[in-house]
Scaffold this motif. Structure first.
Motif, mmCIF file in Angstrom:
data_model
loop_
_atom_site.group_PDB
_atom_site.id
_atom_site.type_symbol
_atom_site.label_atom_id
_atom_site.label_comp_id
_atom_site.label_asym_id
_atom_site.label_seq_id
_atom_site.Cartn_x
_atom_site.Cartn_y
_atom_site.Cartn_z
ATOM 1 N N GLY A 203 0.810 -1.226 0.000
ATOM 2 C CA GLY A 203 0.000 0.000 0.000
ATOM 3 C C GLY A 203 0.834 1.262 0.000
ATOM 4 O O GLY A 203 0.621 2.176 -0.819
ATOM 5 N N HIS A 204 1.789 1.342 0.909
ATOM 6 C CA HIS A 204 2.631 2.542 0.989
ATOM 7 C C HIS A 204 3.468 2.717 -0.272
ATOM 8 O O HIS A 204 3.559 3.830 -0.830
ATOM 9 N N SER A 205 4.093 1.612 -0.737
ATOM 10 C CA SER A 205 4.965 1.718 -1.915
ATOM 11 C C SER A 205 4.195 2.151 -3.146
ATOM 12 O O SER A 205 4.629 3.044 -3.896
ATOM 13 N N LEU A 206 3.022 1.561 -3.376
ATOM 14 C CA LEU A 206 2.248 1.916 -4.562
ATOM 15 C C LEU A 206 1.716 3.349 -4.478
ATOM 16 O O LEU A 206 1.658 4.061 -5.488
ATOM 17 N N SER A 207 1.337 3.769 -3.281
ATOM 18 C CA SER A 207 0.880 5.157 -3.120
ATOM 19 C C SER A 207 2.012 6.129 -3.420
ATOM 20 O O SER A 207 1.811 7.167 -4.079
ATOM 21 N N LEU A 208 3.212 5.789 -2.923
ATOM 22 C CA LEU A 208 4.364 6.660 -3.189
ATOM 23 C C LEU A 208 4.713 6.692 -4.672
ATOM 24 O O LEU A 208 5.033 7.760 -5.228
ATOM 25 N N ILE A 209 4.646 5.523 -5.328
ATOM 26 C CA ILE A 209 4.923 5.482 -6.768
ATOM 27 C C ILE A 209 3.914 6.326 -7.536
ATOM 28 O O ILE A 209 4.269 7.077 -8.458
ATOM 29 N N THR A 210 2.660 6.242 -7.166
ATOM 30 C CA THR A 210 1.624 7.037 -7.835
ATOM 31 C C THR A 210 1.861 8.523 -7.648
ATOM 32 O O THR A 210 1.775 9.325 -8.608
ATOM 33 N N LEU A 211 2.174 8.893 -6.406
ATOM 34 C CA LEU A 211 2.400 10.314 -6.129
ATOM 35 C C LEU A 211 3.593 10.851 -6.901
ATOM 36 O O LEU A 211 3.527 11.931 -7.516
ATOM 37 N N LYS A 212 4.704 10.117 -6.910
ATOM 38 C CA LYS A 212 5.900 10.583 -7.604
ATOM 39 C C LYS A 212 5.715 10.569 -9.114
ATOM 40 O O LYS A 212 6.287 11.406 -9.835
ATOM 41 N N SER A 213 4.909 9.634 -9.613
ATOM 42 C CA SER A 213 4.636 9.626 -11.054
ATOM 43 C C SER A 213 3.869 10.876 -11.459
ATOM 44 O O SER A 213 4.173 11.512 -12.493
ATOM 45 N N GLU A 214 2.861 11.249 -10.674
ATOM 46 C CA GLU A 214 2.112 12.473 -10.965
ATOM 47 C C GLU A 214 3.018 13.704 -10.873
ATOM 48 O O GLU A 214 2.931 14.629 -11.703
ATOM 49 N N LEU A 215 3.879 13.715 -9.847
ATOM 50 C CA LEU A 215 4.789 14.848 -9.690
ATOM 51 C C LEU A 215 5.765 14.946 -10.847
ATOM 52 O O LEU A 215 6.024 16.049 -11.380
ATOM 53 N N ALA A 216 6.310 13.795 -11.286
ATOM 54 C CA ALA A 216 7.235 13.803 -12.412
ATOM 55 C C ALA A 216 6.530 14.263 -13.684
ATOM 56 O O ALA A 216 7.112 14.981 -14.502
ATOM 57 N N GLY A 217 5.274 13.864 -13.854
ATOM 58 C CA GLY A 217 4.528 14.305 -15.038
ATOM 59 C C GLY A 217 4.349 15.807 -15.067
ATOM 60 O O GLY A 217 4.425 16.430 -16.141
ATOM 61 N N ARG A 218 4.117 16.419 -13.896
ATOM 62 C CA ARG A 218 3.958 17.872 -13.875
ATOM 63 C C ARG A 218 5.283 18.600 -14.075
ATOM 64 O O ARG A 218 5.327 19.724 -14.565
ATOM 65 N N MET A 219 6.407 17.980 -13.703
ATOM 66 C CA MET A 219 7.714 18.619 -13.808
ATOM 67 C C MET A 219 8.333 18.494 -15.191
ATOM 68 O O MET A 219 9.235 19.272 -15.530
ATOM 69 N N LEU A 220 7.864 17.520 -15.981
ATOM 70 C CA LEU A 220 8.537 17.247 -17.253
ATOM 71 C C LEU A 220 8.665 18.463 -18.178
ATOM 72 O O LEU A 220 9.742 18.710 -18.717
ATOM 73 N N PRO A 221 7.657 19.283 -18.382
ATOM 74 C CA PRO A 221 7.842 20.379 -19.343
ATOM 75 C C PRO A 221 8.897 21.404 -18.909
ATOM 76 O O PRO A 221 9.740 21.807 -19.714
ATOM 77 N N GLY A 222 8.904 21.795 -17.623
ATOM 78 C CA GLY A 222 9.805 22.877 -17.214
ATOM 79 C C GLY A 222 10.999 22.456 -16.417
ATOM 80 O O GLY A 222 12.007 23.189 -16.382
ATOM 81 N N SER A 223 10.969 21.324 -15.733
ATOM 82 C CA SER A 223 12.072 20.912 -14.864
ATOM 83 C C SER A 223 12.416 19.449 -15.125
ATOM 84 O O SER A 223 12.113 18.561 -14.318
ATOM 85 N N PRO A 224 13.055 19.174 -16.237
ATOM 86 C CA PRO A 224 13.369 17.782 -16.568
ATOM 87 C C PRO A 224 14.324 17.127 -15.579
ATOM 88 O O PRO A 224 14.246 15.928 -15.338
#
Length: 388
Positions: A203-224
């Motif tokens: 539960g914790h690992s998958l939640s963390l993976i989901t959160l970081k995936s969303e964060l990485a998606g938002r950072m991709l255009p301006g902060s690769p």
């Protein structure tokens, strides 16, 4: 008058042709005591008419008796069974009064049939009733009182013995159903435990993976660069989660010799196979060696239960000292019809498990009857210098 092959068959109706034949033979043995009426028909000096009527009456009596004792009556059939017992009693009375004292033995079969086919709360009255009818008929038949002493005890004892056997059958069936319910509840509880553990683990690992995936998606255009760090974190968390899952699954699947010996005893006993097992397993075995031998024991016992038709299974587990060093040896032998004709997935998998720890597996027939599986694992390469 009824029997079953082995304790495991008590309380079960014949399930196949072989079981029906065995039960029929067991019931038929006791018909030997009808030799007195048969002898009377042949040598009793009766005319042709009485002989024919007596033979027909005896055949009808035996057929009716076999129908009653061959099956256990359901509660809804009690009235029908009572009527059948009454018909048997009437036949025994008429034949005894008509043909002579040799026919009084039929009342013993009446008492036994009522004890075997009727519930205990009814048969405890019908068995003494049949015995009382025997006594009254014996006094009405010329010379019958001379036979009475030798028939009263068999009638009472045989009838009440069948009452006890019927009660034992009912108790055994209830116990079997209770065990099945307990096993089902235990399996459900184990599934819930595994579900809870996996939820807590992932539960914790998958939640963390989901959160970081969303964060990485938002950072991709301006902060690769920051997005790349998030992706690296995702990889690390994923790898750790995979390690945790593998460790958890390995813990669930690891077999142990004490557990498999206990399971083997239960499985063999349930299958009606006499189990000769070691009291205690070899101690201080390396984990991988114990696991391989435990899986070998499980597969061997499964084959004995499913395929062998054996009456006895012997398991030997010991540490032997050889010229090449200490070796732990597992032997599972039975007296059945033999094991699988070709190595299936089970034996192939066992061979691979044992080869992984440096061991060997051999399996084959031990003669005209019997099959043996032999697993050997050297202990020197696993850091165990001497057997226990």
């Amino acid at each position: 008058m009824t029997g079953a092959k082995g304790g495991s068959r008590i309380g079960l109706r014949p399930g196949n042709r072989r079981e029906k034949i065995v039960k029929s033979l067991w019931i038929g043995v006791w018909l030997f005591y009808l030799s007195a009426p048969v002898t009377d028909l042949v040598r009793g000096g009766h005319g042709l008419g009485p002989r024919l009527l007596g033979g027909l009456g005896l055949a009808a009596f035996v057929a009716w008796y076999l129908v009653l004792v061959f099956r256990t009556a359901r509660q809804t059939e009690v009235r029908r069974v009572l009527l059948s017992v009454a018909v048997l009693s009437a036949q025994a009375t008429i034949l005894s009064l008509t043909l002579g004292r040799e026919w009084l033995v039929l009342f013993v079969y009446v008492a036994i049939a009522s004890g075997a086919a009727l519930p205990g709360e009814i048969s405890r009255f019908t068995v003494p009733g049949a015995t009382a009818l025997l006594a009254m008929t014996a006094f009405a038949v010329p010379g019958g009182d001379a036979y009475l002493a030798g028939l009263l005890i068999p009638a009472l004892m045989g009838g009440f013995a069948m009452v006890g056997i019927r009660a034992m059958i009912r108790t055994t069936m209830e116990l079997r159903e209770a065990r099945a319910t307990v096993a089902q509840l235990a399996a459900n509880e184990e599934r819930l435990r595994m579900a809870r553990d996996l939820h807590d683990l992932l539960g914790h690992s998958l939640s963390l993976i989901t959160l970081k995936s969303e964060l990485a998606g938002r950072m991709l255009p301006g902060s690769p660069e920051q997005a790349a760090r998030q992706v690296a974190d995702i990889e690390q968390v994923s790898r750790q989660a995979l390690v945790d899952v593998r460790e958890a699954v390995s813990g669930y699947r690891r077999a142990t010799l004490p557990g498999e010996l206990a399971g083997a005893r239960t499985a063999l006993t349930a299958a009606g196979v006499r189990a000769d097992l070691p009291a205690e397993p070899v101690e201080d075995l390396p984990e991988e060696v114990e696991s391989a031998l435990a899986w070998s024991l499980r597969e061997a016992v499964t084959n004995v239960v499913r395929h062998s038709g054996a009456q006895r299974c012997t398991v030997r587990l010991a540490t032997l000292q050889t010229l090449a060093g200490p070796v732990v040896e597992l032997s599972v032998a039975d007296d059945g019809a033999g094991g699988p004709s070709a190595a299936g997935n089970g034996l192939t998998g066992l061979t691979e498990r044992l080869e992984a720890v440096g061991g060997t597996l051999s399996a084959g027939q031990t003669g005209k009857k019997g099959f043996r599986l032999l697993a050997r694992v050297p202990l020197g390469r696993h850091g165990l210098g001497s057997g226990s």
